[in-house]
Scaffold this motif. Structure first.
Motif, PDB file in Angstrom:
ATOM      1  N   ILE A 167       0.455  -1.377   0.110  1.00 45.97           N
ATOM      2  CA  ILE A 167       0.046   0.095   0.386  1.00 45.97           C
ATOM      3  C   ILE A 167       0.629   0.985   0.581  1.00 45.97           C
ATOM      4  CG2 ILE A 167      -2.127   1.241   1.512  1.00 45.97           C
ATOM      5  CD1 ILE A 167      -2.330  -1.060   2.288  1.00 45.97           C
ATOM      6  N   TYR A 168       0.828   2.116  -0.871  1.00 46.44           N
ATOM      7  CA  TYR A 168       1.837   3.503  -0.862  1.00 46.44           C
ATOM      8  C   TYR A 168       0.923   4.273  -1.486  1.00 46.44           C
ATOM      9  CZ  TYR A 168       2.706   0.914  -5.591  1.00 46.44           C
ATOM     10  OH  TYR A 168       2.281   0.159  -6.534  1.00 46.44           O
ATOM     11  N   ASP A 185       0.157   9.841  -3.841  1.00 40.72           N
ATOM     12  CA  ASP A 185       0.546   9.276  -2.414  1.00 40.72           C
ATOM     13  C   ASP A 185      -0.215   9.035  -1.394  1.00 40.72           C
ATOM     14  OD1 ASP A 185       3.705   9.027  -3.573  1.00 40.72           O
ATOM     15  OD2 ASP A 185       3.935  11.459  -2.934  1.00 40.72           O
ATOM     16  N   THR A 186      -0.398   7.890  -0.431  1.00 43.07           N
ATOM     17  CA  THR A 186      -1.010   8.313   0.432  1.00 43.07           C
ATOM     18  C   THR A 186      -0.997   8.808   1.763  1.00 43.07           C
ATOM     19  OG1 THR A 186       1.077   7.193   2.004  1.00 43.07           O
ATOM     20  CG2 THR A 186      -0.809   5.111   0.832  1.00 43.07           C
ATOM     21  N   LYS A 187      -1.743   8.974   2.477  1.00 42.07           N
ATOM     22  CA  LYS A 187      -2.643  10.059   3.652  1.00 42.07           C
ATOM     23  C   LYS A 187      -1.122  10.720   4.163  1.00 42.07           C
ATOM     24  CE  LYS A 187      -4.863  11.986   7.234  1.00 42.07           C
ATOM     25  NZ  LYS A 187      -6.471  11.566   8.655  1.00 42.07           N
ATOM     26  N   ASN A 188      -0.218  10.128   4.676  1.00 39.12           N
ATOM     27  CA  ASN A 188       1.167  10.435   5.497  1.00 39.12           C
ATOM     28  C   ASN A 188       2.364   9.993   4.987  1.00 39.12           C
ATOM     29  OD1 ASN A 188       0.020  11.232   8.047  1.00 39.12           O
ATOM     30  ND2 ASN A 188      -0.129   9.066   8.404  1.00 39.12           N
ATOM     31  N   TYR A 189       2.127   9.881   3.267  1.00 36.46           N
ATOM     32  CA  TYR A 189       3.002   9.631   3.315  1.00 36.46           C
ATOM     33  C   TYR A 189       3.770   8.298   2.908  1.00 36.46           C
ATOM     34  CZ  TYR A 189       2.600  13.943   0.332  1.00 36.46           C
ATOM     35  OH  TYR A 189       2.309  15.340   0.307  1.00 36.46           O
ATOM     36  N   LYS A 190       3.382   7.085   3.676  1.00 37.31           N
ATOM     37  CA  LYS A 190       3.863   6.112   3.774  1.00 37.31           C
ATOM     38  C   LYS A 190       3.491   4.654   3.021  1.00 37.31           C
ATOM     39  CE  LYS A 190       3.477   7.319   8.836  1.00 37.31           C
ATOM     40  NZ  LYS A 190       5.197   6.526   9.363  1.00 37.31           N
ATOM     41  N   VAL A 191       4.669   4.559   3.116  1.00 36.27           N
ATOM     42  CA  VAL A 191       4.936   2.806   2.710  1.00 36.27           C
ATOM     43  C   VAL A 191       5.020   2.128   3.169  1.00 36.27           C
ATOM     44  CG1 VAL A 191       6.119   1.525   0.793  1.00 36.27           C
ATOM     45  CG2 VAL A 191       6.056   3.710   0.475  1.00 36.27           C
TER      46      VAL A 191
END
Length: 335
Positions: A167-168, A185-191
């Motif tokens: 999930i990215y 990108d995801t909400k917190n830019y986390k991959v």
């Protein structure tokens, strides 16, 4: 420098720094709650008194979506923070002091609403009425992965791997260039990679096999050439909730369900933050009640430990007493 001119420059600058969806949300907040009050005013002439009066008006506003109740404290904080960031940018760009410095916000206390989530037994009741492989898999994915709905919409089949789902990215319809949607990108830019339980893997294999048989594109895991629509998910979920008789929760409630299940199975806030792509601080703030609820279980464990320790001591008491008696007799004999 008219307020709206400075605002246009600020939003143009912000587009270079933040995601499109963030600019969309800021623009909406300015349009609804800020610009109507400050439009036409010179930003250099706006005083602390002007801000205080604006705050008083804002804190008295009601919302049709809340049955004409006052705006929520959380939403008010977002609006105020948005204006504060704008004036801070103006201070740096135009060398003017921010009128919001040393000005506190009005207080509004609200009862914290309980989180919506399903226990496993409730979820299985919901699952028992779903006869579509596509919707069965999608709803199980929400429950057993805990992803945000935008993250689910953005998934492609290539994101499913032997070690889990990668999930990215996320899907959004909040765009500023007129495009129907964007994958960002995801909400917190986390991959992150979330392992999938076997029960979900089995359903996922069945679902993908059906897609192959029917020639459905693999661009998106759920939806084919285009992501599955949010309203379609809502409609289906409402239908299955009505059929099963379980309580009604929002789609985001499945994310809460996943966190609750992980916490009660012993996952720490650090592990949960990684699995759901959030910060540890947010996990502790939003889900603190989960660990608080576990206090009764901890007390039960303490009781068990104390009882077991006492039983062991009691079992050892006769031998200890005999040894103490022997020692006492020996001392008296020596005397």
């Amino acid at each position: 420098m008219p307020f709206e001119k400075a605002l246009a420059a600020y939003l143009a600058f912000d587009r270079l720094q933040t995601k499109d969806v963030t600019v969309y949300e800021k623009t909406k907040l300015f349009k609804l709650h800020i610009t109507p009050y400050f439009e036409g005013k010179d930003i250099r002439s706006i005083t602390k008194k002007d801000i205080a009066e604006w705050q008083d008006i804002l804190w008295a506003k009601t919302s049709p979506t809340r049955n004409d109740k006052l705006l929520s404290a959380r939403y008010l904080d977002r609006i105020r923070s948005t204006l504060h960031c704008f004036f801070r940018w103006c201070a740096e760009r135009y060398d003017i002091p921010s009128p919001m410095l040393n000005l506190s916000a009005p207080k509004r206390r609200e009862a914290k609403q309980p989180l919506e989530f399903y226990e496993l037994e409730e979820f299985n009741r919901l699952l028992s009425v779903i006869d579509s492989q596509e919707w069965r898999t999608l709803i199980m994915f929400l429950f057993y992965v805990g992803c945000r709905v935008g993250e689910l919409q953005a998934l492609s089949e290539a994101d499913i791997a032997p070690d889990g789902v990668h999930i990215y990215k996320t899907y959004t319809k909040k765009t500023t260039d007129g495009s129907p949607y964007k994958i960002t990108d995801t909400k917190n830019y986390k991959v992150r990679t979330v392992p999938l339980p076997e029960i979900l893997k089995t359903e996922l294999d069945k679902y993908i096999a059906i897609k192959r048989e029917n020639g459905i594109a693999d661009t998106f895991l759920f939806g084919g050439d285009r992501p599955v629509a949010l309203q379609s998910i809502r409609n289906r979920l409402d239908h299955y909730i009505e059929l099963s008789g379980v309580k009604r929760i929002r789609i985001h409630g499945f994310r809460h369900s996943y966190v609750s299940m992980c916490a009660h199975l012993g996952a720490t806030p650090v592990v949960i933050a990684h699995l759901i792509g959030d910060t540890i601080e947010t996990v502790m703030q939003v889900y603190t009640h989960i660990w608080a609820d576990d206090g009764s279980e901890i007390v039960l464990r303490i009781n068990r430990l104390a009882s077991e320790t006492m039983a062991q001591n009691m079992a050892q008491t006769p031998s200890k007493q005999a040894k103490m008696t022997q020692n006492s007799t020996k001392i008296n004999t020596q005397k």
